[in-house]
Enzyme design. Structure first.
Site, mmCIF file in Angstrom:
data_model
loop_
_atom_site.group_PDB
_atom_site.id
_atom_site.type_symbol
_atom_site.label_atom_id
_atom_site.label_comp_id
_atom_site.label_asym_id
_atom_site.label_seq_id
_atom_site.Cartn_x
_atom_site.Cartn_y
_atom_site.Cartn_z
ATOM 1 C CB SER A 42 -0.904 0.009 1.232
ATOM 2 O OG SER A 42 -1.543 1.256 1.397
ATOM 3 C CE1 TYR B 146 -4.238 -1.930 4.735
ATOM 4 C CE2 TYR B 146 -3.744 0.365 4.222
ATOM 5 C CZ TYR B 146 -3.946 -0.949 3.810
ATOM 6 O OH TYR B 146 -3.824 -1.261 2.480
ATOM 7 C CE LYS C 189 -11.956 -1.120 -0.474
ATOM 8 N NZ LYS C 189 -11.092 -1.998 0.341
#
Length: 323
Positions: free
Chosen positions: A117, A143, A181
């Site tokens: 990411s 995250y 999501k």
């Protein structure tokens, strides 16, 4: 057989569709359907089997998958909720699980292509270049830290792995099959829904020198992300961690303006920037894709205008689903 973890998710299901277009259907999907709505992402896809992610770990611990030849593992499964602050849960899902899958691949010399990411770059003050020693990787939430931790673990092992290990740092991906999501769906989808339901879109007012609606992201269409994954699949000699974005940042105002024009309705309104996000928000992202280009991926990325038009056609014609 090809294994796709997170195969019922957003990028995973689009990746399976891309494999199907190449005539590949011996695919094992690994995911959790605790959110049962995700089954819709699998409709119309050709696959050979489905295994719950917890059962999958049991299979790996037992020594494999019944002797079946595995041609590659696309590891797309993860908790992607940037507002989740249960670090134990996040690291178990995104770090420990990933390590177990990579160790399994290492034993069998199986190509391992995984999702990282762009959140590892934090606010991007040091730029967006894959350089673990450059001081530009500074996660702002747990995250992002889970992704950074696994990237670091991969880099320490990569030299002696003896098989393909490739990570893709996804920037702001949008496209079909992301509806499940919820609040973590792309900004593009959020803008579309607001225009459709309210007749206007709310963007953040400026903060830290950024004008109203002037926050910029590297928006990349999921179709392009699939092409990068398939490039790696077809070039087993390529290993490393690569940015996956267009290399061009566009503003939230751009996204809203293009969609308003395409939909023929709507307007933009600005709301105060949330205090809770001020320390963890990325106001600018733009992938440095020079490493990806050097690795041999020379295809152009779809311009934002064209991507939004394609996605809008799917949203309006099929509720946002591929099939």
């Amino acid at each position: 057989m090809i294994i796709v973890t997170g195969g019922a998710g957003f990028i995973g299901s689009n990746l399976i569709a891309g494999l199907n277009r190449k005539g590949i259907d011996d695919i094992l999907v690994v995911d959790s359907l605790q959110n049962g709505h995700k089954f819709r992402n699998l409709r119309g896809l050709q696959l050979s089997d489905y295994v719950d992610k917890e059962d999958f770990l049991g299979l790996l611990d037992a020594g494999g998958l019944g002797g079946k030849r595995i041609d590659a593992v696309f590891h797309q499964g993860a908790c992607t909720d940037t507002m989740e602050w249960d670090g134990r849960y996040m690291l178990n899902n995104n770090y420990e699980f990933s390590k177990k899958v990579l160790l399994f691949c290492s034993l069998g010399k199986i190509p391992f292509i995984y999702a990282s990411s762009a959140s590892v770059y934090g606010k991007g003050d040091g730029g967006f270049r894959e350089d673990p020693n450059g001081g530009n990787e500074y996660p702002l939430n747990v995250y992002a830290y889970s992704k950074h931790l696994f990237d670091s673990w991969v880099l320490r092992r990569m030299g002696g792995s003896g098989h393909q290990v490739a990570g893709l740092r996804y920037f702001n991906v949008f496209g079909p099959n992301e509806m499940h999501k919820g609040r973590m769906a792309s900004m593009v989808y959020q803008v579309y829904r607001q225009i459709e339901e309210r007749g206007y879109v709310e963007l953040f007012k400026g903060a830290d020198g950024v004008p109203d609606g002037g926050q910029k992201r590297d928006f990349v269409y999921v179709e392009d992300v699939v092409r990068v994954n398939l490039f790696l699949f077809e070039h087993r000699e390529v290993s490393g961690i690569f940015n996956c974005g267009t290399g061009q940042a566009r503003s939230f105002n751009d996204v809203a303006g293009i969609l308003i024009s395409l939909m023929g309705k709507g307007e933009t309104r600005y709301i105060p920037f949330p205090e809770v996000l001020k320390d963890t928000y990325q106001s600018f992202t733009e992938a440095d894709i020079s490493s990806l280009r050097r690795a041999g991926f020379d295809e152009p990325f779809k311009p934002l205008e064209d991507s939004l038009e394609c996605y809008l056609h799917i949203l309006q014609g099929n509720g946002g689903y591929l099939f």
